[in-house]
Design an enzyme around this catalytic site. Structure first.
Site, PDB file in Angstrom:
ATOM      1  N   ASP A 107       0.815  -1.221   0.000  1.00  0.00           N
ATOM      2  CA  ASP A 107       0.000   0.000   0.000  1.00  0.00           C
ATOM      3  C   ASP A 107       0.847   1.269   0.000  1.00  0.00           C
ATOM      4  OD1 ASP A 107       0.991  -0.348   2.541  1.00  0.00           O
ATOM      5  OD2 ASP A 107      -0.938  -0.226   3.563  1.00  0.00           O
ATOM      6  N   LYS A 158       5.278   4.669  18.198  1.00  0.00           N
ATOM      7  CA  LYS A 158       4.486   5.859  18.573  1.00  0.00           C
ATOM      8  C   LYS A 158       5.085   6.620  19.762  1.00  0.00           C
ATOM      9  CE  LYS A 158       0.334   4.061  16.533  1.00  0.00           C
ATOM     10  NZ  LYS A 158      -0.866   3.304  16.671  1.00  0.00           N
ATOM     11  N   ASP A 218       1.420   6.422   1.743  1.00  0.00           N
ATOM     12  CA  ASP A 218       0.697   5.227   2.181  1.00  0.00           C
ATOM     13  C   ASP A 218      -0.768   5.481   1.802  1.00  0.00           C
ATOM     14  OD1 ASP A 218      -1.031   3.780   3.793  1.00  0.00           O
ATOM     15  OD2 ASP A 218      -0.133   4.419   5.680  1.00  0.00           O
TER      16      ASP A 218
HETATM   17  P1  GTP Z   1      -6.176  -1.421   7.495  1.00  0.00           P
HETATM   18  O1  GTP Z   1      -7.177  -2.489   7.858  1.00  0.00           O
HETATM   19  O2  GTP Z   1      -6.850  -0.186   6.977  1.00  0.00           O
HETATM   20  O3  GTP Z   1      -5.174  -1.133   8.581  1.00  0.00           O
HETATM   21  O4  GTP Z   1      -5.314  -1.947   6.245  1.00  0.00           O
HETATM   22  P2  GTP Z   1      -4.428  -3.257   6.022  1.00  0.00           P
HETATM   23  O5  GTP Z   1      -4.482  -4.216   7.158  1.00  0.00           O
HETATM   24  O6  GTP Z   1      -4.813  -3.792   4.685  1.00  0.00           O
HETATM   25  O7  GTP Z   1      -3.005  -2.651   5.864  1.00  0.00           O
HETATM   26  P3  GTP Z   1      -1.834  -2.397   6.920  1.00  0.00           P
HETATM   27  O8  GTP Z   1      -1.331  -1.031   6.647  1.00  0.00           O
HETATM   28  O9  GTP Z   1      -2.281  -2.712   8.287  1.00  0.00           O
HETATM   29  O10 GTP Z   1      -0.754  -3.494   6.462  1.00  0.00           O
HETATM   30  C1  GTP Z   1       0.358  -3.188   5.614  1.00  0.00           C
HETATM   31  C2  GTP Z   1       0.433  -4.164   4.448  1.00  0.00           C
HETATM   32  O11 GTP Z   1       0.537  -5.509   4.926  1.00  0.00           O
HETATM   33  C3  GTP Z   1      -0.798  -4.115   3.570  1.00  0.00           C
HETATM   34  O12 GTP Z   1      -0.365  -4.164   2.226  1.00  0.00           O
HETATM   35  C4  GTP Z   1      -1.592  -5.343   3.938  1.00  0.00           C
HETATM   36  O13 GTP Z   1      -2.283  -5.875   2.809  1.00  0.00           O
HETATM   37  C5  GTP Z   1      -0.500  -6.301   4.394  1.00  0.00           C
HETATM   38  N1  GTP Z   1      -0.945  -7.184   5.480  1.00  0.00           N
HETATM   39  C6  GTP Z   1      -1.379  -6.816   6.718  1.00  0.00           C
HETATM   40  N2  GTP Z   1      -1.672  -7.889   7.451  1.00  0.00           N
HETATM   41  C7  GTP Z   1      -1.417  -8.980   6.654  1.00  0.00           C
HETATM   42  C8  GTP Z   1      -1.536 -10.394   6.845  1.00  0.00           C
HETATM   43  O14 GTP Z   1      -1.957 -10.892   7.886  1.00  0.00           O
HETATM   44  N3  GTP Z   1      -1.187 -11.189   5.784  1.00  0.00           N
HETATM   45  C9  GTP Z   1      -0.733 -10.676   4.602  1.00  0.00           C
HETATM   46  N4  GTP Z   1      -0.432 -11.537   3.619  1.00  0.00           N
HETATM   47  N5  GTP Z   1      -0.624  -9.364   4.395  1.00  0.00           N
HETATM   48  C10 GTP Z   1      -0.953  -8.520   5.408  1.00  0.00           C
END
Ligand code: GTP
Length: 355
Positions: A107, A158, A218
């Site tokens: 992202d 943080k 982001d």
């Molecule tokens: P929010 O629910 O809005 O926080 O978004 P997110 O969980 O999709 O993104 P976050 O910024 O928390 O995570 C950063 C990146 O890691 C993103 O591209 C997610 O798709 C990926 N990601 C987060 N958790 C996982 C997971 O458990 N498995 C995999 N394969 N990817 C993950």
């Protein structure tokens, strides 16, 4: 070098748009975000990518297939349940070998010089290189402190204002040596940022931070996702859009000579813009949209095949695909309308409302 792309998250902060598409597949100026990331990798010689998937995983394979159309080889590994950012890497271990590999958060929109980062990793003989980017207020992020040789000396999650000793935050790209995989058991949930990196630092593994100060966004919230579209249009995010005086026109558009268009704009294929409409950039009107007479759009993002009635006012809002807006609908700044919604005529949707 192989790349693992973490794209399993649910993108909750971008709901309701992510009820329709997973976050890495949301369009930026008519193209899925993930395509920009793959093109960046390709530009730096990375042609084998492992998608680590969970939420709405089929959307990726439907669009990218085996990768051949993009000059790459793409593997798809789907998690039964979310394994976290490190568990997800362990889960694709069988596709990695004994060389260094890249890990991308799915992202982050950027134009990082991956070649330079890979060279930095080699020169430093690093076990783990984390790309870092400066922010004005690091108190909302995981902050990384470096020594004068770019070695990582501290992680603070943080920090309070008075504790801030660095404004560098994790930019969501890592280069890792395969030894990191030994730190994890299979099928267990781990966070790379909160569990694995601090444990490596405690064990005095060579960890380095590469400071990157170019474009970085982001795309995870409505404001940032809309901004990433604006930045792509204005050139702040440096990609060549092949525009004419700041306006990108798709094929077969039908734009009334009485419509007023102000650059920068992205107008997709088959868009119809009716008489008296005013579209003020930066704005994106994706393929197949129909904009009614005297409708005013400023700063907004419309996904494909959305139709507005006449006399609507859309102000810096985000609207999913196949929506149908009646006449005189008003939508305020940063309101988010999920795909396939019908908004009846004369309705006023306040700023920052989600529907
Ligand atoms: P929010 O629910 O809005 O926080 O978004 P997110 O969980 O999709 O993104 P976050 O910024 O928390 O995570 C950063 C990146 O890691 C993103 O591209 C997610 O798709 C990926 N990601 C987060 N958790 C996982 C997971 O458990 N498995 C995999 N394969 N990817 C993950």
């Amino acid at each position: 070098m192989k790349a693992v792309v973490l794209v399993g998250g649910e993108g909750t902060r971008l709901r309701p748009l992510t009820y329709d598409l997973p976050k890495p597949m949301v369009p930026i100026c008519g193209k899925p975000f993930m395509q920009y990331q793959l093109e960046l990798m390709k530009d730096h010689g990375i042609d084998e990518v492992i998608f680590s998937l969970g939420y709405k995983s089929s959307a990726f394979e439907e669009y990218f297939g085996d990768g051949a159309g993009f000059g790459m080889k793409i593997h798809y590994i789907v998690e039964d349940s979310p394994l976290g950012t490190a568990g997800a890497i362990k889960n694709v271990e069988h596709l990695l070998d004994d060389s260094s590999f890249l890990v991308f958060n799915g992202d982050i929109l950027s134009r990082m010089n991956l070649t330079e980062i890979m060279n930095f990793h080699k020169e430093k003989k690093s076990a783990c290189t984390i790309v870092l980017t400066p922010v004005d207020d690091p108190t909302m992020y995981g902050v990384v402190e470096l020594d004068s040789n770019s070695g990582i000396v501290n992680f603070t999650e943080k920090p309070k204002k008075e504790e801030v000793r660095s404004n560098l935050i994790n930019a969501g790209l890592y280069i890792l040596e395969p030894g990191i995989l030994k730190r994890m058991e299979p099928a267990r949930k781990y966070s790379i940022e909160r569990e694995i990196f601090p444990a490596m630092l405690a064990d005095k593994e060579p960890m380095f931070g590469y400071s990157y100060s170019g474009y970085w966004m982001d795309i995870g919230t409505p404001f940032k996702y809309l901004s990433s579209n604006h930045d792509t249009l204005t050139g702040k995010m440096p990609v060549d859009l092949n525009h004419r005086e700041g306006i990108v026109y798709g094929k077969n558009t039908d734009i009334s000579t009485n419509a007023v268009l102000t650059a920068p704009l992205w107008i997709g294929d088959n868009v119809i813009i009716k008489s008296g409409a005013k579209i003020e950039g930066p704005a994106v009107i994706d393929r197949g949209c129909i904009i009614g007479e005297k409708t005013k759009i400023s700063g907004a993002l419309l996904w494909e095949k959305t139709k507005t009635g006449n006399g609507c006012i859309l102000d810096s809002c985000l609207i999913g695909r196949d929506c149908n807006l009646g006449d005189n609908v008003k939508i305020g700044k940063l309101a988010v309308i999920g795909s396939c919604n019908i908004i009846e005529k004369d309705r006023i949707i306040e700023a920052e409302t989600c529907i």
